[in-house]
Design a protein around this motif. Structure first.
Motif: not given
Length: 335
Positions: A248-250, A278-283, A296-297, A307-308
């Motif tokens: 998910i983009p920042a 599932f794992v979420i990464a903020i791109s 955002i957290k 994680l970011f």
């Protein structure tokens, strides 16, 4: 328009070989004027066999292979000679290929291992010669069996990408960029929707010579489960992945809503996908300050690791590899 070398679905007409007919014959030679029955059996029709090949990654080589017609078995001969079997056709396919019947949609074969061979469409059995029907009360049978017909029909070969981690996100979430940074893969990268229209695979080199496979898959849009955008073609590949990495983009307007839409599309397509890890990464997080990061957290689900990261500055990429490796090697508790 650029033509892709990646083909993940083809439709072909297949027919396995018919069995050869049994022979109706009686022994005749200069010493025997009225010998007994000696008609041989017909040969088996050729099978159509699917074989896994780990060096293939697409069904491109079958694109123009529209008709697969296997050889018929040979008829039985004199002197109890069995007819020659039809020569089997072996079709090599990538690992992760599924064969379906077009009319019923039923799955018939699944190829997961290199060298795995499965008789997809068996050839017809050869007919029995008249020598098989001789009895004490019928010593000169005048009949033999015809061979059994082979199978035929329109079939669909479907490839589902095999990877440990699948990258899931809207178009332009940064999936291709991430793949190009953490693997040796070189996907096409541009700032317009659907740059990736076919899956790209890359191997992530981890510590101590260990590695895992990650797939950059085409982006989801709302309605993908209904076939919009790349729709089912994309979602089919997700079924094989052990972990789904949501990117998910920042600069998204609503991070939680974007995640919920992605999950909803997966659920509508196949509810079993929700049982994956599932794992979420903020791109693109290099553009965030501490205050925005904290905000955002609070939006993200607490029960999913997140994680970011930034593919441009390499921020968080080592931590991402560590997290993915840990999740991949953590047994899932059965529910």
């Amino acid at each position: 328009m650029e033509k892709s070398n990646f083909v993940d679905q083809i439709r072909i007409f297949c027919r396995s070989g018919h069995g050869g007919p049994g022979k109706r014959h009686f022994m005749r030679n200069k010493l025997t004027a009225l010998g007994g029955p000696d008609g041989g059996d017909g040969g088996r029709g050729a099978h159509i066999i699917l074989k896994g090949n780990r060096n293939l990654w697409t069904l491109l080589h079958l694109r123009y292979y529209k008709n697969v017609l296997a050889e018929d078995g040979e008829g039985g001969g004199d002197n109890n000679k069995t007819g020659r079997f039809g020569k089997d056709i072996v079709i090599e396919v990538p690992l992760g290929t599924i064969a379906r019947d077009e009319e019923t949609g039923a799955q018939e074969v699944e190829i997961l291992n290199d060298g795995q061979e499965v008789i997809w469409m068996p050839g017809g059995k050869g007919g029995l010669g008249n020598s098989n029907f001789a009895t004490s009360t019928n010593q000169a049978p005048e009949y033999a069996q015809p061979g059994l017909p082979g199978l035929e029909g329109w079939k669909v070969l479907e490839l589902k990408v095999l990877a440990d981690v699948g990258l899931v996100g809207f178009p332009n979430a940064g999936k291709s960029t991430l793949l190009s940074v953490i693997t040796a893969a070189k996907p096409k990268i541009a700032d317009y929707a659907f740059t990736t229209i076919t899956p790209n695979l890359g191997m992530v080199e981890y510590r101590d010579g260990k590695s895992f496979c990650i797939a950059d898959l085409p982006g989801i849009i709302e309605g993908a489960a209904e076939g919009k955008g790349l729709g089912h073609r994309f979602l089919r590949h997700i079924e094989r992945n052990s972990i789904l990495l949501f990117l998910i983009p920042a600069d998204s307007n609503d991070h939680r809503k974007e995640f919920d839409i992605l999950v909803s599309e997966l659920e509508q397509y196949n509810a079993e996908l929700l049982h994956k890890q599932f794992v979420i990464a903020i791109s693109k997080s290099d553009m965030l300050d501490d205050e925005l990061t904290a905000a955002i957290k609070k939006e993200l689900p607490e029960d999913i690791p997140h994680l970011f990261i930034s593919s441009v500055t390499n921020k968080g990429l080592t931590e991402l590899k560590d997290m993915l490796w840990k999740v991949l090697n953590t047994p899932v508790d059965p529910e």
